[in-house]
Design a protein around this motif. Structure first.
Motif, PDB file in Angstrom:
ATOM      1  N   GLN A   8       1.733  28.457  55.668  1.00  0.00           N
ATOM      2  CA  GLN A   8       2.158  28.355  54.316  1.00  0.00           C
ATOM      3  C   GLN A   8       0.921  29.192  53.871  1.00  0.00           C
ATOM      4  O   GLN A   8      -0.285  28.426  53.857  1.00  0.00           O
ATOM      5  CB  GLN A   8       2.583  27.084  53.698  1.00  0.00           C
ATOM      6  N   HIS A  10      -1.708  28.819  49.727  1.00  0.00           N
ATOM      7  CA  HIS A  10      -2.298  27.909  49.221  1.00  0.00           C
ATOM      8  C   HIS A  10      -1.055  28.519  48.026  1.00  0.00           C
ATOM      9  O   HIS A  10      -0.612  28.760  47.761  1.00  0.00           O
ATOM     10  CB  HIS A  10      -3.361  28.280  48.939  1.00  0.00           C
ATOM     11  N   PRO A  11      -0.731  26.824  47.647  1.00  0.00           N
ATOM     12  CA  PRO A  11       0.467  26.905  46.852  1.00  0.00           C
ATOM     13  C   PRO A  11      -0.222  27.205  44.646  1.00  0.00           C
ATOM     14  O   PRO A  11       0.467  28.221  44.365  1.00  0.00           O
ATOM     15  CB  PRO A  11       0.444  25.788  46.632  1.00  0.00           C
ATOM     16  N   GLU A  14       1.060  31.325  44.909  1.00  0.00           N
ATOM     17  CA  GLU A  14       2.701  30.890  44.858  1.00  0.00           C
ATOM     18  C   GLU A  14       2.493  31.058  43.172  1.00  0.00           C
ATOM     19  O   GLU A  14       3.730  31.233  42.049  1.00  0.00           O
ATOM     20  CB  GLU A  14       3.699  29.774  45.432  1.00  0.00           C
ATOM     21  N   ILE A 223      -1.632  20.484  41.744  1.00  0.00           N
ATOM     22  CA  ILE A 223      -1.650  22.011  42.682  1.00  0.00           C
ATOM     23  C   ILE A 223      -2.400  20.517  44.081  1.00  0.00           C
ATOM     24  O   ILE A 223      -3.394  20.247  44.277  1.00  0.00           O
ATOM     25  CB  ILE A 223      -2.254  22.550  42.547  1.00  0.00           C
TER      26      ILE A 223
END
Lengths: 444, 444, 444
Positions: A8, A10-11, A14, A223
């Motif tokens: 995934q 890194h948030p 997003e 986060i």
């Protein structure tokens, strides 16, 4: 909060993709408007109230350093507080009123209440003939005096023989306040964000820095983070010096840092590199600015400007640069009453915020990756990625994921944005062609 | 064949001085014309026959790698052969005929012989609207399908309801062929010359590379050599990957290398540096191009283009650049039927050949020399060389022949050509003022 | 003479501030005028008398190296002396007369006194058609012959059948002379100033160099010095080679050096960097030239030009550059009778002198300083220096006085002049904020 599964992104990416710029800009501007009326200085209630509001907005610990504390070559000064101030004619009409604009009083003015001759008054009045309608900003931190700032136009109106002068201030032992927030990450290695919080009713310098730093703090709090983050809201010069004095051994944990100031005007971005000149933060910010396609300027370190002077003093030499839009002293409204709510633009604030967050996301991702096929190219078609290779720099990533080159190296070589490369990393990890190398500088 | 006496110039310089450019250009163009009709692909008889003709021209070993062999992330594909192909109307008139131009068939097309509707046919036709008179070149190596390429003008003529479609091809286990020649030198340290041999009737890409490489091989065969030379004539991507897979330990011998392609068009030279960026081969070729006085371009390594992608993959990272005239994709005729015998010019081929040979001569001479007078200048008048000092860079050579600077360093500092410096070296050796230092990188 | 108390500036700065440029220029020009008539060569009485006059002016030891001495690849030649020379018609009228201008005789001409045919005479006459009114300068050091130089206009006047030719010279064992002066300093580490003294009546090349070097010697003699200084007044090529031959082990003491030549013409300054390319002397001179605000040129080392060729031969590779105004061969009067007292300007001579002295002062001050406050800025207001911070680069000095950066580094980073930084150092030392680091390269 641990980082998600290996493939995934890194948030933060997003968060950046979903960011509503208009809304962020409006929120930043609204917060500036709330803080605008407070009379900040390097100590005192105005500063303390500002920190309390940042606390409400984003969470903060307020630290007090007693007056008289010796911090390196400096001594924490007495605390300055002010309730009211004015110049009145002998009929009691207030001609200059602190309640109208706190810039009218020279910062750190000693208390006074007496009648003074026109002559004596004029010796204590400051104006700026180049901008005759604006009130200049002045202070006198380390020399006891009193004074008023007025527009140059108003200066001509002081024709009476005598005036009543009142500054209802106090300059007494107390403390210097600063705000600190620490967000622990997977590693104790730190990113330091520092912004100065000592200027009174001036928006770009530096409510813009305070607001952007507060919003970064608020967003990063929820986060998952590889790095730990430390935020400092400090009075200029004496603030970082006091903090550094109290945390000398901790400074060795700081891998990257930014001083934030003047982030709301409509000019292009300006970045002043750290004293190290080629620190990762320097390279990251330069790449983000270059990638924006907008005009920007990068300057080498000089021992002038904001608090990087202290963080980059030779005994610390921290890898920390200063990010601004138009630098201090280079826009006409600088340190005048025209640095007001109209000078700072929501879209500029949001843009500054986005660029910094992009840089932080890049730092989070800045590792030395290893391609699982090191000999020859992998057959991307077989892995279902041939069509995405160009857009997301897959060949660049595969060729330089050799354990020696960092994401930052690859970004510089390819000219591709961190966001696209980050997506590429995620795609390659997804099919098992890429893995994280040993995380850079994770020495703790 | 051992090198001649110490003070003689390397025989490559004599060969270059005596080279008849017109004759060389004509011979290169003639060889291209011979190879032009063959339908090459990454496997099959067209490729094999091409290698046989290079063998006749310059001597070569043809190596076969069986289909299905695993080579790093790739598998050697089935062998593709084609005898005939056409699209005919139902009266049997051939409208598109492989015998006219092998570009008409999409490379690696599966066999087919049936009537198809106009609609189905159109799904398998490829044309290029930007160049309506030219047949584009297409292949489908790793995805089974069939197709034809036609000029955009012809596309409009397919108005019948049905057509007869025939591709008399086979796609079956066999082998991948490549050509290899090895010329041993005084040392086992190697120069690798690689060129791709998989494109059908396209002259610049890459019969030009094949012809120039073959001529280099032919000329070097009879010349005393310091370095050993290896020549590879390989199908793109899978070819070098197969070779690298089979010769991993041998790659550590490679000190310098070039991928050759697109060497016959009338554009200036383009050099793509190796991934190492400042390898000797990069510096040598840049100096040769700069010294030519003609326009040229040098680019940094990128994981795109020709087979340097494989040689420069991180596990190998060989010091090998790519030399072209106009790069792939940057001339309009690229990958179309207009890349024909008219596009490649004898004088451009000869010029490419000469420049590469000059670079190889420079590498042969690239040692660290030692002047026998290290303290002060020698008195050149006494040694009878005063009049030749300027032209042949004698003072440059004497000053930098310190055992640290290579010929390449001296060429870069002085701006003088390798040919002139080589002559200067010979003159100084002749009077005992210069000697070879320990030969660089002679680690074997 | 020991250096003064720690916080005082180096006395060279005071000398520079008090320098009367007009007076210095006049003195330099006067000295050139005194030396102008002498017929110098690479040996002989003209050279020896020149050295004697430099001795009178500034103090010097005259060293004699016997003819026939082997010095590296060279042999010290016989000594050449000349008393008279002329070409006369058969009536005894002197048409060309050495007493008018010593350039008329080719340097190192063998003695001759006989009648020669017009034809034979013409073979021994040299003129310059590009400048028909000027007498060119020629010599024939290492090949025995005789000859005269005349203006191109005069060449046409030789229409008689026969001429009387007389050169009353001698070429016999004797010695080569050079002048040397050594000024010991606090350390044995040396600055070498070398200038060539072998050219006859030519002012810019190189009485200008001789005069400027002599004035430097005179001024430095009475000044406290950190470095030791060595001055060489030498005949070209053979002079420095002879000196180097006799002082090989001493060369390791030389930390900085300059070859001085062509310092009086009205062109801008030209500096040729040492073979080391980034030696301190290279950086110092470049900074002085850049700081002047006038046009200048800096070139990389090449094995051409003046005696840097010998000092920078690979066996020595001394950190020594060459400072000129217009370089040899690049002004039309070069090596002709037009390089006379009118070509060299007092103001240009004084300017050259000042710039070199500034460079030497910078070298004297070029240490690694240490700020006594390394953590955060010192509070300059408290130390009474806030108002002087900007002008004298106090923040630059404090930030980079870290024991790693030299004064030279700080000058380059700040762009401030050595003079201002030197004043800043003195101010900071005065209040105890700065101290000398360990003196750089003080390895003796």
């Amino acid at each position: 909060m641990p980082l998600a599964t290996a493939s995934q992104r890194h948030p933060l990416w997003e968060l950046l993709e979903q960011l509503d710029s208009r809304q962020a800009g409006a929120e930043l501007h609204r917060f500036i408007a709330e803080l605008y009326p407070l009379c900040r200085s390097i100590t005192g209630e105005g500063l303390r109230e500002t920190l309390r509001q940042v606390d409400s907005f984003a969470g903060l610990e307020i630290v007090e350093v007693p007056s008289g504390t010796q911090v390196f070559d400096w001594t924490v000064p007495n605390e300055w507080n002010i309730r009211d101030a004015y110049i009145a004619d002998l009929d009691g009409n207030r001609l200059v009123d602190f309640q109208d604009n706190n810039l009218h009083v020279v910062g750190y003015s000693s208390p006074i209440h007496q009648c003074v001759s026109r002559e004596e008054l004029l010796e204590h009045l400051y104006s700026d003939s180049r901008h005759p309608e604006w009130i200049p900003y002045r202070n006198s931190y380390y020399r006891e005096t009193w004074g008023f700032c007025v527009s140059h136009n108003q200066l001509a109106e002081f024709n009476d023989e005598e005036y009543e002068v009142c500054i209802d201030s106090s300059l007494m032992p107390g403390s210097l306040s600063y705000g600190e927030a620490y967000l622990p990450g997977e590693t104790q290695r730190e990113v330091l964000i520092s912004t100065h919080a000592c200027h009174p009713s001036l928006c770009n310098d530096n409510l813009s820095g305070i607001a952007v730093a507060a919003m970064l703090l608020k967003q990063l709090r929820d986060i998952p983070r590889r790095y730990s983050y430390r935020f400092l809201f400090v009075p200029c010069t004496i603030g970082p010096i006091a903090w550094l004095h109290g945390h000398q051994e901790l400074t060795s944990r700081i891998d990257h840092g930014l001083v934030l100031a003047c982030l709301g005007d409509s000019g292009g971005m300006t970045y002043v590199r750290s004293r190290r000149d080629t620190a990762d933060i320097d390279r990251v910010i330069q790449h983000v600015l270059a990638d924006s396609g907008e005009g920007y300027e990068v300057r080498q370190f000089a021992p002038y400007g904001y608090d990087q002077r202290q963080y980059c003093s030779p005994g610390f030499n921290l890898p920390l640069g200063c990010l601004m839009r138009t630098p201090n002293g280079e826009y006409p409204e600088y340190h005048t009453s025209a640095d007001n709510l109209g000078l700072v633009r929501p879209e500029a604030l949001a843009d500054s915020f986005t660029k910094i967050l992009t840089g932080l996301a890049a730092l989070e991702d800045n590792k030395r990756y290893i391609a699982l096929v090191q000999h020859g190219e992998p057959q991307l078609g077989r892995h279902g990625l041939y069509d995405k290779a160009q857009e997301f720099g897959l060949f660049w990533l595969l060729n330089y994921a050799d354990g020696e080159h960092s994401l930052l190296d690859i970004a510089e070589k390819s000219g591709l944005s961190f966001a696209k490369l980050s997506k590429g990393i995620s795609l390659l990890k997804g099919v098992g062609l890429l893995t994280d190398g040993p995380i850079e500088k994770l020495a703790t």
